[in-house]
Design a protein around this motif. Structure first.
Motif, PDB file in Angstrom:
ATOM      1  N   UNK A 276       7.330  -4.989   2.434  1.00 43.37           N
ATOM      2  CA  UNK A 276       5.892  -4.984   2.681  1.00 43.37           C
ATOM      3  C   UNK A 276       5.094  -5.365   1.456  1.00 43.37           C
ATOM      4  N   UNK A 277       3.823  -5.055   1.498  1.00 42.73           N
ATOM      5  CA  UNK A 277       2.928  -5.351   0.371  1.00 42.73           C
ATOM      6  C   UNK A 277       1.791  -4.343   0.401  1.00 42.73           C
ATOM      7  N   UNK A 278       1.550  -3.660  -0.700  1.00 45.14           N
ATOM      8  CA  UNK A 278       0.443  -2.721  -0.939  1.00 45.14           C
ATOM      9  C   UNK A 278       0.938  -1.469  -1.652  1.00 45.14           C
ATOM     10  N   UNK A 279       2.062  -0.880  -1.174  1.00 48.02           N
ATOM     11  CA  UNK A 279       2.505   0.458  -1.545  1.00 48.02           C
ATOM     12  C   UNK A 279       1.429   1.470  -1.201  1.00 48.02           C
ATOM     13  N   UNK A 280       0.951   1.390   0.025  1.00 45.03           N
ATOM     14  CA  UNK A 280      -0.004   2.362   0.544  1.00 45.03           C
ATOM     15  C   UNK A 280       0.750   3.587   1.057  1.00 45.03           C
ATOM     16  N   UNK A 281       0.008   4.568   1.550  1.00 39.22           N
ATOM     17  CA  UNK A 281       0.630   5.771   2.115  1.00 39.22           C
ATOM     18  C   UNK A 281       1.544   5.424   3.284  1.00 39.22           C
ATOM     19  N   UNK A 282       1.267   4.322   3.956  1.00 37.48           N
ATOM     20  CA  UNK A 282       2.085   3.895   5.091  1.00 37.48           C
ATOM     21  C   UNK A 282       3.534   3.660   4.676  1.00 37.48           C
ATOM     22  N   UNK A 283       3.737   3.147   3.474  1.00 36.78           N
ATOM     23  CA  UNK A 283       5.082   2.767   3.025  1.00 36.78           C
ATOM     24  C   UNK A 283       6.028   3.956   2.970  1.00 36.78           C
ATOM     25  N   UNK A 284       5.507   5.153   2.747  1.00 39.21           N
ATOM     26  CA  UNK A 284       6.346   6.348   2.683  1.00 39.21           C
ATOM     27  C   UNK A 284       6.491   7.030   4.040  1.00 39.21           C
ATOM     28  N   UNK A 297      -4.522  -0.789  -6.534  1.00 41.68           N
ATOM     29  CA  UNK A 297      -5.827  -0.825  -5.871  1.00 41.68           C
ATOM     30  C   UNK A 297      -6.895  -0.031  -6.608  1.00 41.68           C
ATOM     31  N   UNK A 298      -6.519   1.112  -7.186  1.00 43.40           N
ATOM     32  CA  UNK A 298      -7.526   1.889  -7.921  1.00 43.40           C
ATOM     33  C   UNK A 298      -8.057   1.097  -9.106  1.00 43.40           C
ATOM     34  N   UNK A 299      -7.157   0.444  -9.825  1.00 47.98           N
ATOM     35  CA  UNK A 299      -7.600  -0.361 -10.970  1.00 47.98           C
ATOM     36  C   UNK A 299      -8.421  -1.565 -10.517  1.00 47.98           C
ATOM     37  N   UNK A 300      -8.021  -2.152  -9.391  1.00 46.05           N
ATOM     38  CA  UNK A 300      -8.795  -3.276  -8.852  1.00 46.05           C
ATOM     39  C   UNK A 300     -10.219  -2.820  -8.542  1.00 46.05           C
ATOM     40  N   UNK A 301     -10.355  -1.660  -7.897  1.00 47.44           N
ATOM     41  CA  UNK A 301     -11.682  -1.136  -7.580  1.00 47.44           C
ATOM     42  C   UNK A 301     -12.470  -0.834  -8.851  1.00 47.44           C
ATOM     43  N   UNK A 302     -11.810  -0.231  -9.826  1.00 47.53           N
ATOM     44  CA  UNK A 302     -12.482   0.096 -11.086  1.00 47.53           C
ATOM     45  C   UNK A 302     -12.983  -1.165 -11.786  1.00 47.53           C
ATOM     46  N   UNK A 303     -12.152  -2.206 -11.805  1.00 48.54           N
ATOM     47  CA  UNK A 303     -12.545  -3.453 -12.468  1.00 48.54           C
ATOM     48  C   UNK A 303     -13.667  -4.146 -11.699  1.00 48.54           C
ATOM     49  N   UNK A 304     -13.619  -4.081 -10.379  1.00 49.91           N
ATOM     50  CA  UNK A 304     -14.690  -4.686  -9.585  1.00 49.91           C
ATOM     51  C   UNK A 304     -16.017  -3.994  -9.872  1.00 49.91           C
TER      52      UNK A 304
END
Length: 333
Positions: A276-284, A297-304
């Motif tokens: 897959x792609x993301x490593x979201x909660x779904x992956x577990x 994603x957290x870093x992406x949001x912070x940088x945005x």
């Protein structure tokens, strides 16, 4: 009724001038640490609350930004990536005492409402999420004097709308290369929408590794939903029943692909490996747990948010930020 504390009360309690209090409230850097601490303490002691309406008349700022999700409303609740972006952006903006307004732009009516809101001067900036190529909202934003950034590049507008993103293309290369190294010979992919950067770049990364083996027969398009992934996997199995691996461009679609494989009697990973792609909660939560590409994603949001605040503060130009991805190996491969 008790009198509401004023800026004069704060100045008296802090032992500083009204001007110093005003500079602290407006995040002026030219305030000594001691005065800054005294004013903050006095605000807490007096219970002073900033009058945002009055402040906006002086600063010409609203103290808010809009996060615009260019997807149908139901996707906000289905895809866990959006909650990560929303939570992180809200937290980072709160550090600057800026509020976040969430707006959906999934159809023309929604987009018109967003444009009217921004054109009316109700926000200092716009944070675009899941924007599709050719989106009329982006064209409208160019004509509105409001700061705008995107989470992920806006295809065709990369040099107009600054953005922060994970390295989608390299992440897809990492996953596809790993499947090849595991001895898989007939590797398919389920893409995201090709008018989004994730959809287009992850397909490009897949093709970078497989070259001519990335045939149309082994490529199926999805929509970043679980049902879309399930349907796309079923179509792939009809067209290429001998496939032995599939790279799916999101964890949510990969969960759907796993359901389709189970329904077809295919074992994972013995018969078909799934990445897959993301490593979201779904992956577990899938069975088996999903090998995937972690995008930060957290870093992406912070940088945005950082880029957006820089533009709001007067920066004439900010450079895009592309962050590295990581292969996370679990039991589906």
């Amino acid at each position: 009724m008790a009198k509401r504390p004023t800026i004069h009360d704060v100045a008296a309690a802090a032992g500083v001038s009204r001007g110093t209090v005003s500079r602290v409230l407006n995040d002026d850097r030219y305030v000594s640490p001691a005065s800054h601490a005294a004013v903050k303490r006095a605000i807490a002691e007096t219970g002073y609350v900033l009058n945002r309406a009055a402040r906006s008349l002086v600063t010409q700022r609203t103290g808010s930004v809009v996060m615009v999700l260019s997807e149908p409303q139901e996707k906000l609740f289905e895809d866990p990536n959006y909650s990560v972006l929303l939570r992180t952006a809200t937290r980072r903006l709160a550090e600057r005492d800026v509020s976040l307004v969430m707006m959906i732009a999934g159809n023309d009516g929604d987009r018109d409402r967003v444009v009217r809101y921004l054109r009316g001067g109700h926000a200092d900036g716009a944070f675009l999420v899941s924007t599709h190529a050719g989106d009329k909202l982006v064209d409208a934003l160019v004509d509105i004097p409001v700061a705008a950034v995107a989470q992920g590049a806006v295809i065709g507008r990369e040099n107009v709308i600054p953005y922060a993103a994970a390295d989608d293309r390299e992440g897809a290369r990492q996953m596809t290369r790993y499947l090849v190294e595991r001895g898989r010979r007939r590797i398919a992919t389920i893409t995201g929408p090709l008018d989004t950067p994730g959809g287009a770049l992850r397909l490009e990364g897949f093709a970078d590794i497989l070259g001519r083996k990335a045939s149309k027969k082994l490529i199926e398009h999805g929509d970043y939903t679980q049902l879309g992934g399930e349907s796309a996997m079923a179509r792939l199995l009809e067209r290429a029943p001998d496939l032995d691996a599939v790279f799916v461009a999101s964890d949510l679609m990969a969960a759907g692909a796993l359901s389709a494989l189970r329904a077809a009697g295919r074992r994972v990973p013995e018969d078909v490996a799934v990445g897959g792609f993301d490593d979201s909660a779904v992956a577990l939560s899938t069975h088996p747990p999903l090998t995937t590409i972690r995008q930060p994603l957290e870093r992406v949001a912070e940088e945005t948010v950082r880029l957006l605040l820089a533009l709001i503060d007067g920066a004439e130009h900010v450079d895009p930020v592309i962050l590295p991805t990581t292969l996370i190996v679990r039991e589906s491969t």
